[in-house]
Design a protein around this motif. Sequence first.
Motif, PDB file in Angstrom:
ATOM      1  N   VAL A   1       8.103  44.634  29.642  1.00 47.50           N
ATOM      2  CA  VAL A   1       8.376  45.432  28.480  1.00 47.50           C
ATOM      3  C   VAL A   1       9.334  46.358  28.869  1.00 47.50           C
ATOM      4  CG1 VAL A   1       7.359  47.071  26.713  1.00 47.50           C
ATOM      5  CG2 VAL A   1       5.869  45.188  27.586  1.00 47.50           C
ATOM      6  N   SER A   2       9.436  46.942  29.856  1.00 44.31           N
ATOM      7  CA  SER A   2      10.536  48.136  30.269  1.00 44.31           C
ATOM      8  C   SER A   2      11.710  47.355  30.318  1.00 44.31           C
ATOM      9  CB  SER A   2      10.062  48.794  31.682  1.00 44.31           C
ATOM     10  OG  SER A   2      10.490  48.013  32.715  1.00 44.31           O
TER      11      SER A   2
ATOM     12  N   ASP B   1      12.751  44.798  28.627  1.00 40.49           N
ATOM     13  CA  ASP B   1      12.983  44.044  27.516  1.00 40.49           C
ATOM     14  C   ASP B   1      13.079  42.587  27.455  1.00 40.49           C
ATOM     15  OD1 ASP B   1      13.426  44.319  24.586  1.00 40.49           O
ATOM     16  OD2 ASP B   1      15.405  44.092  24.608  1.00 40.49           O
ATOM     17  N   ARG B   2      12.165  42.057  28.299  1.00 40.13           N
ATOM     18  CA  ARG B   2      11.955  40.752  28.560  1.00 40.13           C
ATOM     19  C   ARG B   2      10.536  40.404  27.867  1.00 40.13           C
ATOM     20  NH1 ARG B   2      13.428  38.937  34.865  1.00 40.13           N
ATOM     21  NH2 ARG B   2      13.003  36.779  33.907  1.00 40.13           N
ATOM     22  N   SER B   3      10.415  39.156  27.181  1.00 40.02           N
ATOM     23  CA  SER B   3       9.245  38.622  26.819  1.00 40.02           C
ATOM     24  C   SER B   3       8.115  38.586  27.873  1.00 40.02           C
ATOM     25  CB  SER B   3       9.253  37.091  26.175  1.00 40.02           C
ATOM     26  OG  SER B   3       7.869  36.732  25.794  1.00 40.02           O
TER      27      SER B   3
ATOM     28  N   ASP C   1       2.960  42.715  22.575  1.00 40.78           N
ATOM     29  CA  ASP C   1       4.240  42.424  22.756  1.00 40.78           C
ATOM     30  C   ASP C   1       4.895  41.556  21.454  1.00 40.78           C
ATOM     31  OD1 ASP C   1       6.858  42.461  24.208  1.00 40.78           O
ATOM     32  OD2 ASP C   1       6.446  40.423  24.773  1.00 40.78           O
TER      33      ASP C   1
ATOM     34  N   LYS D   1       9.335  49.976  24.537  1.00 43.86           N
ATOM     35  CA  LYS D   1      10.064  50.025  25.676  1.00 43.86           C
ATOM     36  C   LYS D   1      10.255  51.529  26.297  1.00 43.86           C
ATOM     37  CE  LYS D   1      14.535  48.453  27.479  1.00 43.86           C
ATOM     38  NZ  LYS D   1      16.063  47.975  26.853  1.00 43.86           N
TER      39      LYS D   1
END
Length: 522
Positions: free
Chosen positions: A126-127, A129-131, A461, A468
């Motif tokens: 999440v940090s 910005d990936r799934s 998510d 984020k």
Amino acid sequence: MEEDRRRFVVVGGGTAGWLAALMMQRHAAANGLAADITVVESSKIPTIGVGEGTTAVFRQVLYELKMDEVEFVRATGATIKFGIRHKDWRRKGYTYDGPIDDPNLLAPNPAFTPAEQASALDVYAVSVDRSVAETHLFGHLMARNKSPFGLDPKTNELIPSGPFQHAFHFDQARVGAWLREKAEGIELIDGEVEDIRRNPETGDIEALLLKEGGEVAGDFFFDCTGFRKKLIAQCLGAKWVSYRDTLPVNRAMPFWLEHREDQDIAPVTLAWAQKAGWMWSIPTRDRVGCGYVYSDEFTTPEQAKEEIEEVLGHPIEPRNDIRFDGGRLDRAWIGNCLALGLSSSFLEPLEATSIHGTVVQLMIFTKFHMKNAAAASERDRENYNKAVIQQLDDFRTFINIHYVGERDEPFWRHVRQNCIHEKAREMLAHWSSHMPRRSDFPAFPGNLPHINEQLYYPVLDGLGLLDKSTAKADMAARPKVRAHARKITEAIVRDFKRVAGKCLGHREYLDLVSEGKVSFSW
């Protein structure tokens, strides 16, 4: 001694009834309990088969019952399930996957406490910005329509792709029949229960009175009669606790679709949001079980059928249009009777809670109560009922949060504005400034499988409910954990892509199984 034998009677077969009989039989044999198990199942009451999905605990049961997984898939027409694909849930045109494996189990580091590294891979994803699904092996297998196995060409032995337990899709009528065939040493009585005879002093059930004549005596009884709740409600007075105020869908229109030969068989359950609810799509080997779960306050059955036909681009033939009231019993165990399956609860089939709930409830019963079930104290029953209530209320909250999205139809606005449970609102408010942790979830009896942050992360998510900046702050406060999570993420994503490329395709795997060309050893 003969007087020490316990007589367990299961009323109603199907998946729930035969799982109960077989799991009790296994537990009794493993623990030296003398038990006679009888299933009373009427051949005059049809079992309606529709597509149903499980969680990974069902595969665990197959293992514990020493059943051949390949035979199970071949005989029942089951398919593989790696998770749920949520189409158009957040908004139209947006799809996200919810794989059921837990990659955090592959990232242990003795330098950190379990609390420090819990969900570290999810927070890191999440940090940056990936799934979240990208760090899951099952996410890659879902995306490529793969099976969970490679194949040894010399032995035709299936090789597991990893350590994670997959789930299944199947027609529960066929599974119930297969389980019945495997039930050696369990007495089967073909009959329908008309009434019961109760002990005048304790109120316990002494015997079942059959419509065909005769009776079946026992020490402990299981109500697996489905929506009829013949014993627990009709005879013993259990009350229904409705979830209608938070889960307002109340009708289901099931139908079948045929597989297209030019398409793969997806190893996923499809949950496709619609104007007044959502459509499920569950592939079995022979066909696809589908249905529209909707609220009749926002559409009619005729309009629901027209909507689905418009979405699919062709006519459908509904098999039924079923009214239901999602909820649970106030007490699943009364006296010497315990309700399982649809006799105990029913929630919309969004997260495969039905069979999972049944299996875990049986685990609680066999582990903590089976030995002294007939002589259980009121406190024993109260503890069991509290565990089941916790389980089902937690299921309700999890499903409820799925409706916190961005869709703007009247139904979705109504649920978002009026039906989100107070517990769900509290959890979301907390997670607006904290990343989900295992400590956010109360302990479940016996540490048995239950909903926790592992399943929440892909959903939160996918719905855009994780921040984020909050994840970045979490990682910044734990730089060593962040470095570890980054290293592990890069390694496993690379490895998962490689492994997925070597796995059999899902349809290829199913064809090999149906032709009897492969084997698998636990």
